[in-house]
Design a protein around this motif. Structure first.
Motif, mmCIF file in Angstrom:
data_model
loop_
_atom_site.group_PDB
_atom_site.id
_atom_site.type_symbol
_atom_site.label_atom_id
_atom_site.label_comp_id
_atom_site.label_asym_id
_atom_site.label_seq_id
_atom_site.Cartn_x
_atom_site.Cartn_y
_atom_site.Cartn_z
ATOM 1 N N ASN A 1 0.817 -1.223 0.000
ATOM 2 C CA ASN A 1 0.000 0.000 0.000
ATOM 3 C C ASN A 1 0.845 1.265 0.000
ATOM 4 O O ASN A 1 0.317 2.359 -0.248
ATOM 5 C CB ASN A 1 -0.951 0.006 1.195
ATOM 6 N N ALA A 2 2.122 1.147 0.271
ATOM 7 C CA ALA A 2 2.989 2.325 0.289
ATOM 8 C C ALA A 2 3.342 2.780 -1.130
ATOM 9 O O ALA A 2 3.763 3.920 -1.322
ATOM 10 C CB ALA A 2 4.269 2.024 1.072
ATOM 11 N N LEU A 3 3.177 1.903 -2.100
ATOM 12 C CA LEU A 3 3.457 2.265 -3.494
ATOM 13 C C LEU A 3 2.278 3.026 -4.088
ATOM 14 O O LEU A 3 1.143 2.902 -3.627
ATOM 15 C CB LEU A 3 3.726 1.002 -4.331
ATOM 16 N N SER A 4 2.554 3.754 -5.145
ATOM 17 C CA SER A 4 1.472 4.477 -5.820
ATOM 18 C C SER A 4 0.517 3.481 -6.460
ATOM 19 O O SER A 4 0.888 2.344 -6.772
ATOM 20 C CB SER A 4 2.039 5.413 -6.884
ATOM 21 N N LEU A 5 -0.682 3.918 -6.669
ATOM 22 C CA LEU A 5 -1.699 3.060 -7.290
ATOM 23 C C LEU A 5 -1.275 2.659 -8.700
ATOM 24 O O LEU A 5 -1.479 1.510 -9.111
ATOM 25 C CB LEU A 5 -3.061 3.779 -7.302
ATOM 26 N N ASP A 6 -0.649 3.576 -9.422
ATOM 27 C CA ASP A 6 -0.180 3.262 -10.776
ATOM 28 C C ASP A 6 0.897 2.177 -10.755
ATOM 29 O O ASP A 6 0.893 1.272 -11.596
ATOM 30 C CB ASP A 6 0.355 4.519 -11.471
ATOM 31 N N ALA A 7 1.807 2.282 -9.817
ATOM 32 C CA ALA A 7 2.878 1.274 -9.709
ATOM 33 C C ALA A 7 2.284 -0.090 -9.355
ATOM 34 O O ALA A 7 2.701 -1.120 -9.897
ATOM 35 C CB ALA A 7 3.907 1.698 -8.668
ATOM 36 N N ARG A 8 1.313 -0.102 -8.461
ATOM 37 C CA ARG A 8 0.669 -1.356 -8.071
ATOM 38 C C ARG A 8 -0.118 -1.942 -9.249
ATOM 39 O O ARG A 8 -0.095 -3.152 -9.474
ATOM 40 C CB ARG A 8 -0.242 -1.138 -6.862
ATOM 41 N N ARG A 9 -0.809 -1.087 -10.004
ATOM 42 C CA ARG A 9 -1.560 -1.577 -11.172
ATOM 43 C C ARG A 9 -0.614 -2.128 -12.238
ATOM 44 O O ARG A 9 -0.900 -3.138 -12.871
ATOM 45 C CB ARG A 9 -2.423 -0.453 -11.755
ATOM 46 N N ALA B 1 -7.820 -7.616 -8.637
ATOM 47 C CA ALA B 1 -8.019 -6.279 -9.199
ATOM 48 C C ALA B 1 -7.809 -5.256 -8.094
ATOM 49 O O ALA B 1 -7.936 -5.566 -6.904
ATOM 50 C CB ALA B 1 -9.420 -6.151 -9.783
ATOM 51 N N LEU B 2 -7.472 -4.057 -8.500
ATOM 52 C CA LEU B 2 -7.332 -2.955 -7.557
ATOM 53 C C LEU B 2 -8.487 -1.973 -7.772
ATOM 54 O O LEU B 2 -8.781 -1.584 -8.906
ATOM 55 C CB LEU B 2 -5.992 -2.234 -7.782
ATOM 56 N N THR B 3 -9.130 -1.584 -6.673
ATOM 57 C CA THR B 3 -10.210 -0.600 -6.771
ATOM 58 C C THR B 3 -9.603 0.786 -6.953
ATOM 59 O O THR B 3 -8.377 0.961 -6.842
ATOM 60 C CB THR B 3 -11.085 -0.613 -5.494
ATOM 61 N N ALA B 4 -10.440 1.754 -7.201
ATOM 62 C CA ALA B 4 -9.966 3.136 -7.371
ATOM 63 C C ALA B 4 -9.302 3.645 -6.093
ATOM 64 O O ALA B 4 -8.416 4.495 -6.143
ATOM 65 C CB ALA B 4 -11.137 4.051 -7.748
ATOM 66 N N GLU B 5 -9.695 3.080 -4.949
ATOM 67 C CA GLU B 5 -9.107 3.486 -3.674
ATOM 68 C C GLU B 5 -7.819 2.718 -3.370
ATOM 69 O O GLU B 5 -7.162 2.964 -2.372
ATOM 70 C CB GLU B 5 -10.104 3.247 -2.511
ATOM 71 N N GLY B 6 -7.495 1.721 -4.204
ATOM 72 C CA GLY B 6 -6.277 0.940 -3.993
ATOM 73 C C GLY B 6 -6.481 -0.337 -3.208
ATOM 74 O O GLY B 6 -5.515 -0.985 -2.802
ATOM 75 N N LYS B 7 -7.746 -0.712 -2.996
ATOM 76 C CA LYS B 7 -8.023 -1.954 -2.272
ATOM 77 C C LYS B 7 -7.899 -3.132 -3.241
ATOM 78 O O LYS B 7 -8.428 -3.099 -4.353
ATOM 79 C CB LYS B 7 -9.427 -1.912 -1.668
#
Length: 163
Positions: free
Chosen positions: A64-72, A88-94
């Motif tokens: 969760n410390a990474l950006s959402l883009d990096a995780r996606r 999948a990752l939600t818009a909130e990063g879940k």
């Protein structure tokens, strides 16, 4: 007395011959075991390399410390490697639908595949060597047969100083 000495000599010679054969068999077994160990080591190294990438991507997806883009981005790469991984990752990063069983199953089949490929490579190499040895034996047999079929030609070339 002489017969006993000859008998002991024959027995000793037979014993030494059996020992030599046993040693030769053990050496061959050791060589086979060594080659198997080398193939397994090579396969383990390749598996470690490939599975490390999957583990790294999986950790990135869960971080969760990474950006959402990096995780996606990590999730996309992971799904390319493991098609049955449907997280999948939600818009909130879940992270949702995190089916890690797909990753575990993929890694298990990857390990088997890598081992099989490594042993196939070794088998191919052994078969190539066998074919080459058979070819050389055939050349030797052909040369010997030619000498037997034409013994005068060999004598003439060996003893003729003008040939």
């Amino acid at each position: 007395m002489a017969a006993a000495i000859v008998g002991a000599g024959v027995a000793l010679a037979m014993y030494l011959k059996r020992q030599k054969e046993t040693t030769k068999e053990l050496t061959m077994q050791e060589q086979v075991q060594q080659r198997i160990a080398e193939v397994e080591k090579k396969a383990a190294e390749k598996y470690a390399e490939e599975s490390a990438e999957i583990h790294m991507l999986n950790q990135m997806v869960h971080n969760n410390a990474l950006s959402l883009d990096a995780r996606r981005s990590a999730l996309e790469k992971l799904q390319q490697l493991v098609p049955d991984y449907h997280a999948a990752l939600t818009a909130e990063g879940k992270l949702i639908n995190d089916n890690t069983d797909a990753i575990d199953g993929y890694l298990a089949s990857l390990e088997k595949k890598i081992k099989m490929e490594a042993f196939e490579e070794e088998l191919t190499e052994v078969m190539k060597k066998k074919i080459e040895a058979q070819r050389k034996l055939q050349e030797i047999a052909d040369a010997q047969r030619e000498k037997q079929e034409n013994p005068l030609a060999n004598i003439e070339t060996q003893h003729n100083p003008y040939a």
